[in-house]
Design a protein around this motif. Structure first.
Motif, PDB file in Angstrom:
ATOM      1  N   VAL A  28      53.797  39.423  52.724  1.00  0.00           N
ATOM      2  CA  VAL A  28      53.447  40.141  53.948  1.00  0.00           C
ATOM      3  C   VAL A  28      52.874  39.178  54.979  1.00  0.00           C
ATOM      4  O   VAL A  28      52.457  38.072  54.641  1.00  0.00           O
ATOM      5  CB  VAL A  28      52.416  41.265  53.684  1.00  0.00           C
ATOM      6  CG1 VAL A  28      52.993  42.343  52.788  1.00  0.00           C
ATOM      7  CG2 VAL A  28      51.130  40.709  53.094  1.00  0.00           C
ATOM      8  N   ARG A  29      52.864  39.629  56.207  1.00  0.00           N
ATOM      9  CA  ARG A  29      52.205  38.886  57.279  1.00  0.00           C
ATOM     10  C   ARG A  29      51.205  39.831  57.919  1.00  0.00           C
ATOM     11  O   ARG A  29      51.501  41.012  58.126  1.00  0.00           O
ATOM     12  CB  ARG A  29      53.231  38.426  58.309  1.00  0.00           C
ATOM     13  CG  ARG A  29      52.634  37.573  59.417  1.00  0.00           C
ATOM     14  CD  ARG A  29      53.663  37.029  60.379  1.00  0.00           C
ATOM     15  NE  ARG A  29      54.841  36.433  59.790  1.00  0.00           N
ATOM     16  CZ  ARG A  29      54.908  35.203  59.269  1.00  0.00           C
ATOM     17  NH1 ARG A  29      53.842  34.442  59.257  1.00  0.00           N
ATOM     18  NH2 ARG A  29      56.028  34.748  58.770  1.00  0.00           N
ATOM     19  N   VAL A  30      50.036  39.301  58.239  1.00  0.00           N
ATOM     20  CA  VAL A  30      49.033  40.088  58.957  1.00  0.00           C
ATOM     21  C   VAL A  30      49.484  40.145  60.411  1.00  0.00           C
ATOM     22  O   VAL A  30      49.844  39.123  61.002  1.00  0.00           O
ATOM     23  CB  VAL A  30      47.633  39.446  58.838  1.00  0.00           C
ATOM     24  CG1 VAL A  30      46.607  40.252  59.611  1.00  0.00           C
ATOM     25  CG2 VAL A  30      47.228  39.315  57.379  1.00  0.00           C
ATOM     26  N   ARG A  31      49.494  41.348  60.946  1.00  0.00           N
ATOM     27  CA  ARG A  31      49.918  41.517  62.336  1.00  0.00           C
ATOM     28  C   ARG A  31      49.098  40.634  63.261  1.00  0.00           C
ATOM     29  O   ARG A  31      47.876  40.580  63.155  1.00  0.00           O
ATOM     30  CB  ARG A  31      49.725  42.970  62.769  1.00  0.00           C
ATOM     31  CG  ARG A  31      50.842  43.877  62.413  1.00  0.00           C
ATOM     32  CD  ARG A  31      50.741  45.244  63.097  1.00  0.00           C
ATOM     33  NE  ARG A  31      49.808  45.315  64.201  1.00  0.00           N
ATOM     34  CZ  ARG A  31      48.835  46.214  64.303  1.00  0.00           C
ATOM     35  NH1 ARG A  31      48.646  47.119  63.368  1.00  0.00           N
ATOM     36  NH2 ARG A  31      48.042  46.219  65.347  1.00  0.00           N
ATOM     37  N   PRO A  32      49.754  39.940  64.160  1.00  0.00           N
ATOM     38  CA  PRO A  32      48.989  39.173  65.153  1.00  0.00           C
ATOM     39  C   PRO A  32      48.495  40.120  66.237  1.00  0.00           C
ATOM     40  O   PRO A  32      48.854  41.293  66.257  1.00  0.00           O
ATOM     41  CB  PRO A  32      50.034  38.196  65.707  1.00  0.00           C
ATOM     42  CG  PRO A  32      51.327  38.912  65.538  1.00  0.00           C
ATOM     43  CD  PRO A  32      51.184  39.762  64.291  1.00  0.00           C
ATOM     44  N   GLY A  33      47.716  39.604  67.114  1.00  0.00           N
ATOM     45  CA  GLY A  33      47.355  40.400  68.269  1.00  0.00           C
ATOM     46  C   GLY A  33      45.936  40.895  68.258  1.00  0.00           C
ATOM     47  O   GLY A  33      45.146  40.586  67.375  1.00  0.00           O
TER      48      GLY A  33
END
Length: 117
Positions: A28-33
């Motif tokens: 998974v990737r942690v959402r950027p922003g």
């Protein structure tokens, strides 16, 4: 990118997890922003890739509870494992060491199969 290896625990989540979107071992990737208000995901993890180590269960959303709302519907909480190399880049003192963080599902996105190494 080098994702950590994980061995999922040999027991079910300690709390009901409902329909968890990710399984232990998933990349998974942690959402950027950014978003206004009270956030429960550390800045240094945003945009970083890791693996689901375990499903912790489903809980009221603390980002909503902070504003005295009911936090519903419940959100699934995961323990995600990251390598120091992923977090700090080539300058990481011990690149293979890992960090585990508990992150709610709405902050996670699946990685494309070719993205995970």
């Amino acid at each position: 990118m080098t994702l950590p290896e994980v061995t999922p625990p040999g027991f079910p989540p300690p709390y009901p997890a409902g329909a968890a979107r990710f399984a232990p071992g998933a990349a998974v990737r942690v959402r950027p922003g950014d978003a206004p208000g009270h956030l429960r995901t550390p800045w240094y993890l945003r945009g970083r890739a890791g693996r689901i180590e375990r499903i912790c269960g489903a809980f009221a959303n603390p980002e909503e509870l902070a504003y005295h709302r009911d936090g519903q519907p419940p959100r699934v909480l995961y323990r995600v494992r990251f390598t120091m190399a992923e977090l700090w880049g080539p300058g990481a003192e011990q690149p293979a060491d890992t960090l585990d963080a508990e992150i709610f599902e709405h902050w996670l996105e699946p990685m494309e199969t070719g993205d995970a190494a």
